[in-house]
Motif scaffolding. Sequence first.
Motif, PDB file in Angstrom:
ATOM      1  N   MET A   1       0.860  -1.137   0.043  1.00  0.00           N
ATOM      2  CA  MET A   1       0.086   0.114  -0.251  1.00  0.00           C
ATOM      3  C   MET A   1       0.855   1.336  -0.166  1.00  0.00           C
ATOM      4  N   MET A   2       0.470   2.027  -0.930  1.00  0.00           N
ATOM      5  CA  MET A   2       1.199   3.339  -0.834  1.00  0.00           C
ATOM      6  C   MET A   2       0.244   4.454  -0.053  1.00  0.00           C
ATOM      7  N   TYR A   3       1.031   5.626   0.339  1.00  0.00           N
ATOM      8  CA  TYR A   3       0.672   6.491   1.267  1.00  0.00           C
ATOM      9  C   TYR A   3       0.868   7.876   0.654  1.00  0.00           C
ATOM     10  N   LYS A   4      -0.097   8.722   1.009  1.00  0.00           N
ATOM     11  CA  LYS A   4       0.242  10.411   0.749  1.00  0.00           C
ATOM     12  C   LYS A   4       0.439  10.920   2.057  1.00  0.00           C
ATOM     13  N   VAL A   5       1.305  11.706   2.418  1.00  0.00           N
ATOM     14  CA  VAL A   5       1.590  12.479   3.729  1.00  0.00           C
ATOM     15  C   VAL A   5       1.648  13.852   3.241  1.00  0.00           C
ATOM     16  N   GLU A   6       0.303  14.687   3.878  1.00  0.00           N
ATOM     17  CA  GLU A   6       0.412  15.861   3.866  1.00  0.00           C
ATOM     18  C   GLU A   6       0.768  16.497   5.166  1.00  0.00           C
ATOM     19  N   ALA A   7       1.592  17.643   4.902  1.00  0.00           N
ATOM     20  CA  ALA A   7       1.935  18.303   6.280  1.00  0.00           C
ATOM     21  C   ALA A   7       1.932  19.633   5.982  1.00  0.00           C
ATOM     22  N   ILE A   8       1.023  20.437   7.080  1.00  0.00           N
ATOM     23  CA  ILE A   8       1.132  21.905   7.046  1.00  0.00           C
ATOM     24  C   ILE A   8       2.157  22.198   8.211  1.00  0.00           C
ATOM     25  N   ILE A   9       3.030  23.175   7.842  1.00  0.00           N
ATOM     26  CA  ILE A   9       3.946  23.475   8.655  1.00  0.00           C
ATOM     27  C   ILE A   9       4.323  25.073   8.870  1.00  0.00           C
ATOM     28  N   ARG A  10       5.202  25.481   9.741  1.00  0.00           N
ATOM     29  CA  ARG A  10       5.553  26.708   9.795  1.00  0.00           C
ATOM     30  C   ARG A  10       6.470  27.146   8.661  1.00  0.00           C
ATOM     31  N   GLU A  11       6.272  28.343   8.125  1.00  0.00           N
ATOM     32  CA  GLU A  11       7.252  28.541   6.893  1.00  0.00           C
ATOM     33  C   GLU A  11       8.606  28.662   7.334  1.00  0.00           C
ATOM     34  N   GLU A  12       9.089  28.785   8.617  1.00  0.00           N
ATOM     35  CA  GLU A  12      10.538  28.975   8.913  1.00  0.00           C
ATOM     36  C   GLU A  12      11.068  27.557   9.187  1.00  0.00           C
ATOM     37  N   LYS A  13      10.274  26.587   9.125  1.00  0.00           N
ATOM     38  CA  LYS A  13      10.937  25.053   9.291  1.00  0.00           C
ATOM     39  C   LYS A  13      10.838  24.686   7.811  1.00  0.00           C
ATOM     40  N   LEU A  14      10.517  25.111   7.008  1.00  0.00           N
ATOM     41  CA  LEU A  14      10.677  24.426   5.641  1.00  0.00           C
ATOM     42  C   LEU A  14      12.094  23.828   5.303  1.00  0.00           C
ATOM     43  N   GLU A  15      13.133  24.517   5.204  1.00  0.00           N
ATOM     44  CA  GLU A  15      14.392  24.137   4.685  1.00  0.00           C
ATOM     45  C   GLU A  15      14.929  23.026   5.819  1.00  0.00           C
ATOM     46  N   ASP A  16      14.823  23.156   6.840  1.00  0.00           N
ATOM     47  CA  ASP A  16      14.995  21.919   7.820  1.00  0.00           C
ATOM     48  C   ASP A  16      14.534  20.919   7.575  1.00  0.00           C
ATOM     49  N   VAL A  17      13.064  20.998   7.225  1.00  0.00           N
ATOM     50  CA  VAL A  17      12.546  19.822   6.999  1.00  0.00           C
ATOM     51  C   VAL A  17      12.718  19.108   5.668  1.00  0.00           C
ATOM     52  N   LYS A  18      12.999  19.975   4.856  1.00  0.00           N
ATOM     53  CA  LYS A  18      13.304  19.430   3.445  1.00  0.00           C
ATOM     54  C   LYS A  18      14.673  18.751   3.707  1.00  0.00           C
ATOM     55  N   LYS A  61       2.568  23.917   2.887  1.00  0.00           N
ATOM     56  CA  LYS A  61       2.001  22.642   2.785  1.00  0.00           C
ATOM     57  C   LYS A  61       3.057  21.758   1.935  1.00  0.00           C
ATOM     58  N   LEU A  62       3.330  20.609   2.533  1.00  0.00           N
ATOM     59  CA  LEU A  62       4.215  19.513   1.888  1.00  0.00           C
ATOM     60  C   LEU A  62       3.385  18.341   1.640  1.00  0.00           C
ATOM     61  N   GLU A  63       3.442  17.805   0.274  1.00  0.00           N
ATOM     62  CA  GLU A  63       2.932  16.555  -0.240  1.00  0.00           C
ATOM     63  C   GLU A  63       3.859  15.497  -0.502  1.00  0.00           C
ATOM     64  N   ILE A  64       3.940  14.339   0.140  1.00  0.00           N
ATOM     65  CA  ILE A  64       5.094  13.422  -0.039  1.00  0.00           C
ATOM     66  C   ILE A  64       4.239  11.975  -0.196  1.00  0.00           C
ATOM     67  N   VAL A  65       4.287  11.133  -1.486  1.00  0.00           N
ATOM     68  CA  VAL A  65       4.090   9.982  -1.632  1.00  0.00           C
ATOM     69  C   VAL A  65       4.954   8.878  -1.381  1.00  0.00           C
ATOM     70  N   VAL A  66       4.718   7.957  -0.501  1.00  0.00           N
ATOM     71  CA  VAL A  66       5.838   7.009   0.001  1.00  0.00           C
ATOM     72  C   VAL A  66       5.018   5.536  -0.226  1.00  0.00           C
ATOM     73  N   SER A  67       6.082   4.734  -0.240  1.00  0.00           N
ATOM     74  CA  SER A  67       5.930   3.372  -0.731  1.00  0.00           C
ATOM     75  C   SER A  67       5.200   2.128   0.018  1.00  0.00           C
ATOM     76  N   SER A  68       5.239   2.641   1.507  1.00  0.00           N
ATOM     77  CA  SER A  68       5.002   1.676   2.327  1.00  0.00           C
ATOM     78  C   SER A  68       4.611   2.242   3.739  1.00  0.00           C
ATOM     79  N   GLU A  69       3.878   1.515   4.607  1.00  0.00           N
ATOM     80  CA  GLU A  69       3.557   1.941   5.902  1.00  0.00           C
ATOM     81  C   GLU A  69       4.715   2.197   6.667  1.00  0.00           C
ATOM     82  N   GLU A  70       5.839   1.703   6.262  1.00  0.00           N
ATOM     83  CA  GLU A  70       7.163   1.689   7.055  1.00  0.00           C
ATOM     84  C   GLU A  70       7.620   3.106   6.927  1.00  0.00           C
TER      85      GLU A  70
END
Length: 119
Positions: A1-18, A61-70
């Motif tokens: 099963m694949m999953y889409k992860v959407e995260a809404i974060i503070r602007e100043e955290k973008l570079e660290d999260v990326k 807002k970040l959108e990430i599609v991943v390949s597994s539950e792990e």
Amino acid sequence: MMYKVEAIIREEKLEDVKEALHEIGINGVTVYQVMGFGVQRGYKTVVRGQEVDATLLPKIKLEIVVSSEEWKEKTIGKIQEIARTGEVGDGKIFTYAITDAVKIRTGETGYDALQSKED
């Protein structure tokens, strides 16, 4: 099963999260500049000497599609670790089950569509 992860974060955290997502092996992230409000309900500011309620706050807002539950759990954990300040307004993470993905260039589907391969 694949999953889409959407995260809404503070602007100043973008570079660290990326950077942190890249370090754990996440290769694809879509980033949006968005506006919204939650519990914070905005803030008061002064514009031309007049106090104004700014009810929509700038977020990322970040959108990430991943390949597994792990990978879903690993991605969520890393975003939480890096984006958390402990203050109201840190954001939210949402996940969705993805039934299929198609790589436009090659026609690959499912898991194969998410992989980065050099030709």
